[in-house]
Design a protein around this motif. Structure first.
Motif, PDB file in Angstrom:
ATOM      1  N   LYS A   3       0.839  -1.213   0.000  1.00  0.00           N
ATOM      2  CA  LYS A   3       0.000   0.000   0.000  1.00  0.00           C
ATOM      3  C   LYS A   3       0.864   1.249   0.000  1.00  0.00           C
ATOM      4  O   LYS A   3       0.577   2.216  -0.705  1.00  0.00           O
ATOM      5  N   LEU A   5       1.295   4.047  -3.518  1.00  0.00           N
ATOM      6  CA  LEU A   5       0.714   5.394  -3.507  1.00  0.00           C
ATOM      7  C   LEU A   5       1.844   6.390  -3.695  1.00  0.00           C
ATOM      8  O   LEU A   5       2.694   6.532  -2.827  1.00  0.00           O
ATOM      9  N   SER A  47      -5.296   7.672   4.391  1.00  0.00           N
ATOM     10  CA  SER A  47      -5.792   7.122   3.120  1.00  0.00           C
ATOM     11  C   SER A  47      -6.801   6.002   3.383  1.00  0.00           C
ATOM     12  O   SER A  47      -7.591   5.663   2.522  1.00  0.00           O
ATOM     13  N   GLN A  75     -10.732   7.282   3.715  1.00  0.00           N
ATOM     14  CA  GLN A  75     -11.421   7.908   2.596  1.00  0.00           C
ATOM     15  C   GLN A  75     -12.406   6.915   1.988  1.00  0.00           C
ATOM     16  O   GLN A  75     -12.032   5.788   1.671  1.00  0.00           O
ATOM     17  N   SER A  76     -13.645   7.328   1.883  1.00  0.00           N
ATOM     18  CA  SER A  76     -14.702   6.593   1.178  1.00  0.00           C
ATOM     19  C   SER A  76     -14.617   5.073   1.271  1.00  0.00           C
ATOM     20  O   SER A  76     -14.420   4.386   0.279  1.00  0.00           O
ATOM     21  N   GLY A  77     -14.750   4.583   2.483  1.00  0.00           N
ATOM     22  CA  GLY A  77     -14.945   3.137   2.633  1.00  0.00           C
ATOM     23  C   GLY A  77     -13.712   2.273   2.475  1.00  0.00           C
ATOM     24  O   GLY A  77     -13.811   1.054   2.456  1.00  0.00           O
ATOM     25  N   ALA A  78     -12.517   2.903   2.343  1.00  0.00           N
ATOM     26  CA  ALA A  78     -11.306   2.103   2.185  1.00  0.00           C
ATOM     27  C   ALA A  78     -11.052   1.233   3.412  1.00  0.00           C
ATOM     28  O   ALA A  78     -10.615   0.088   3.303  1.00  0.00           O
ATOM     29  N   LEU A  79     -11.348   1.790   4.591  1.00  0.00           N
ATOM     30  CA  LEU A  79     -11.101   1.046   5.830  1.00  0.00           C
ATOM     31  C   LEU A  79     -11.941  -0.234   5.874  1.00  0.00           C
ATOM     32  O   LEU A  79     -11.473  -1.275   6.329  1.00  0.00           O
ATOM     33  N   ARG A  80     -13.161  -0.149   5.379  1.00  0.00           N
ATOM     34  CA  ARG A  80     -14.026  -1.339   5.389  1.00  0.00           C
ATOM     35  C   ARG A  80     -13.431  -2.447   4.545  1.00  0.00           C
ATOM     36  O   ARG A  80     -13.463  -3.616   4.916  1.00  0.00           O
ATOM     37  N   LEU A  81     -12.890  -2.049   3.412  1.00  0.00           N
ATOM     38  CA  LEU A  81     -12.265  -3.026   2.528  1.00  0.00           C
ATOM     39  C   LEU A  81     -11.038  -3.634   3.220  1.00  0.00           C
ATOM     40  O   LEU A  81     -10.838  -4.848   3.198  1.00  0.00           O
ATOM     41  N   LEU A  85     -10.384  -3.834   6.455  1.00  0.00           N
ATOM     42  CA  LEU A  85     -10.722  -4.652   7.620  1.00  0.00           C
ATOM     43  C   LEU A  85     -11.525  -5.892   7.232  1.00  0.00           C
ATOM     44  O   LEU A  85     -11.556  -6.864   7.980  1.00  0.00           O
ATOM     45  N   ALA A  86     -12.155  -5.879   6.060  1.00  0.00           N
ATOM     46  CA  ALA A  86     -12.796  -7.106   5.588  1.00  0.00           C
ATOM     47  C   ALA A  86     -11.717  -8.112   5.191  1.00  0.00           C
ATOM     48  O   ALA A  86     -11.886  -9.313   5.363  1.00  0.00           O
ATOM     49  N   ASP A 138     -17.197   1.440  14.994  1.00  0.00           N
ATOM     50  CA  ASP A 138     -17.614   0.766  13.770  1.00  0.00           C
ATOM     51  C   ASP A 138     -16.761   1.287  12.621  1.00  0.00           C
ATOM     52  O   ASP A 138     -16.427   2.466  12.580  1.00  0.00           O
ATOM     53  N   ALA A 139     -16.441   0.385  11.714  1.00  0.00           N
ATOM     54  CA  ALA A 139     -15.586   0.808  10.595  1.00  0.00           C
ATOM     55  C   ALA A 139     -16.387   1.603   9.567  1.00  0.00           C
ATOM     56  O   ALA A 139     -17.553   1.388   9.399  1.00  0.00           O
ATOM     57  N   LEU A 158     -17.737  -5.497  10.489  1.00  0.00           N
ATOM     58  CA  LEU A 158     -17.239  -4.116  10.423  1.00  0.00           C
ATOM     59  C   LEU A 158     -17.943  -3.240  11.456  1.00  0.00           C
ATOM     60  O   LEU A 158     -17.345  -2.340  12.025  1.00  0.00           O
ATOM     61  N   ARG A 170      -4.136   4.723  -6.911  1.00  0.00           N
ATOM     62  CA  ARG A 170      -3.549   3.411  -7.165  1.00  0.00           C
ATOM     63  C   ARG A 170      -4.077   2.869  -8.489  1.00  0.00           C
ATOM     64  O   ARG A 170      -5.186   3.199  -8.884  1.00  0.00           O
TER      65      ARG A 170
END
Lengths: 241, 307
Positions: free
Chosen positions: A13, A17, A75, A78-84, A86-87, A240-241, B52, B90
């Protein structure tokens, strides 16, 4: 889940970037440039400290280190990156530890190289004014400088995880580094000595007075960093993420 | 095979209940459509399944295990929650390589899913240059990365062009035929009707229906018969004794409500009515859905009066 694949993923990652390796490059460029300027500027100051003068580029360069740490974490917010993220890696503590590691290692390595180059460049300018510097002091300055830059990057990373925002983190830290420490500045012997940047920068000085020495000063910065990272990890695990 | 089990699941945000005592199972080998108006709790439920968000009460498991205890979870569950999640700076390939690395999925698989989702030729472009449809495909590629038994997609047809919509329909059918568990949320009824075998319908965080799609439509939409004739008078006369009534449409065809095509065919034939066209009109998912939700709206509107 093992840690190695998580480390590999987080390292990828950072590498992929452009802004993050860019920040490390800026760290090197800004520090050496400001140190070089300091080296050829006057040495008439009665408080002249040749080691600090040589490494003074760090005062500017650390902003890049702080940006690196903050952006590497923000980073994810931003827009749901953390959910991805942590999934893919649901063990949040482990994930954050890997994140901290891939911030710490490059910051330390680039910091060490930067400090060494800054010292050499500045000494070329300082000439005989820096001849009094012992090898031990210079090694301490370079190693301490690398560790200091790593700690500042991690401090910003912890804050970014707590505040969930790179903008908030940087607009808190950069004025703090540039203004607050500067204004309180030379008032030694006060609580200002224990501010994260002020305490850690003692390791860059040939001579020091006050309660903290070079390593204990760096220890104070390490405590601040540990506090920020723990707060960030706590927030990450709890929310919550 | 693996199913998704949701048991008494409740999630509160402050005082608002996004998910309210939800219990259902999503079984393998079929496509389950996840329906409900915006804010019904579909996305929240998916986040709870993925660990989550933390549930206020109840549990959500995958094959009996909490998601967070899965080793290399992408190999078991693939999810698309938000097509915007990929970082714009990316490249698509790097985005997938990052995810793959964390679950020890080889880079070879990254290239496979890029090929499968039709992104191979643009894989080395930065995600910020992608259209919404391409981002959606990238999100689906990420969900398929670990070749998972469970696939969960939140509004996958968003932003896809007509070709993409056909593609996703075929993809979902294929995943179900391969025996996977497929849960797909949508608010597009006709779209859902084209791929779903089973439906889970939510309203205000509660379960409104958990039933096969055919049953859902048949239970809620009365059968109708479409008929065209050269002699409307004879048609009406033939139907009246049997309690049926034909309604004329602008284009000249007639509809007989609450009637089955077998009965109407026999009646018109026995009466010698000249018939040009006779067909059963299938109820649509949309009609059935609105029948259900309007009943639900009445129910909730009455509650304050009872209290």
């Amino acid at each position: 889940m093992e840690l190695t694949p998580v480390l590999r993923s987080e390292w990828l990652k950072i590498r992929t970037l452009r802004s993050l390796p860019g920040a490390l490059l800026a760290l090197f460029a800004a520090t050496t440039a400001f140190s070089a300027i300091a080296g050829v500027s006057g040495t008439s100051d009665p408080d002249f400290d040749p080691l600090f003068t040589a490494l003074s580029g760090v005062v500017a360069g650390q902003i890049a280190a702080v940006s690196f740490g903050a952006m590497a974490v923000s980073s994810e917010f931003q827009s749901g990156a953390l959910r991805l993220s942590l999934a893919a890696v649901p063990r949040r503590g482990r994930w954050f530890a890997a994140k901290a590691a891939v911030i710490a290692v490059p910051a330390l390595l680039v910091g060490l190289v930067t400090a060494l180059v800054a010292l050499l460049v500045a000494r070329a300018g300082l000439g005989p004014a820096a001849d009094g510097l012992g090898t031990g002091e210079q090694v301490r300055g370079v190693v301490g400088c690398g560790v200091y830059l790593m700690l500042m990057a991690l401090f910003a990373a912890g804050l970014a995880a707590l505040l969930r925002s790179g903008v908030a983190t940087l607009s808190l830290l950069i004025p703090f580094i540039l203004v607050v420490s500067f204004v309180i500045g030379d008032a030694t012997g006060t609580v200002a000595d224990f501010l994260p940047d002020k305490a850690g920068q003692l390791v860059l000085r040939e001579t020091y007075d006050g309660t903290l020495g070079p390593w204990s000063g760096l220890g104070v910065t390490a405590l601040w960093t540990a506090g920020a990272l723990l707060a960030g990890a706590w927030s990450l695990r709890r929310r919550d993420a | 095979m693996t199913s998704i089990e949701v048991q008494d699941l409740t999630k509160e945000f402050g005082t608002a209940r996004a998910v309210d005592g939800l219990t259902f199972r999503v079984l393998p080998g079929r496509v389950t459509g996840f329906l409900g108006p915006n804010g019904a709790g579909k996305s929240t439920t998916m986040r709870l399944v993925l660990g989550l968000d933390r549930p206020t009460a109840g549990s959500a498991t995958i094959g009996g295990r909490a998601y967070s205890t899965l080793r290399e979870p992408l190999r078991h569950v693939g999810a698309l929650l938000d097509a915007q999640a990929a970082h714009g700076s990316r490249t698509a390939r790097d985005h997938l390589r990052v995810l793959a690395a964390s679950n020890r999925i080889p880079d070879r698989r990254v290239d496979e899913v890029l090929e499968e989702t039709g992104l191979a030729s643009v894989a080395r472009r930065r995600v910020r240059t992608y259209s919404l449809g391409m981002r959606q495909r990238l999100g689906i590629a990420a969900a398929l990365l670990g070749d998972p038994e469970v696939v969960m997609l939140d509004e996958p047809s968003n932003g896809l062009d007509p070709e993409g919509i056909v593609w996703i329909r075929q993809l979902l059918r294929r995943l179900a035929e391969e025996g996977r568990t497929v849960l797909v949320s949508s608010h597009l009824m006709n779209e859902t009707a084209s791929f779903a075998d089973h439906l889970v319908v939510l309203g205000r965080g509660r379960l409104l229906a958990d039933t096969p799609m055919r049953d859902f439509i048949h239970a809620r939409v009365q059968p109708r018969v479409r008929i065209r004739t050269t002699d409307p008078v004879a048609l009406k006369r033939a139907l009246a004794p049997h309690g049926h009534e034909a309604v004329e449409h602008v284009d000249g065809h007639w509809t007989v409500h609450h009637a089955r095509v077998d009965d109407i065919g026999r009646i018109t034939s026995a009466a010698g009515v000249p018939v040009l066209e006779l067909a059963a009109e299938e109820g649509t998912l949309e009609q059935a859905y609105f029948d259900l939700t309007s009943a639900e709206t009445e129910f909730t509107a009455q509650q304050p009066q009872e209290a």
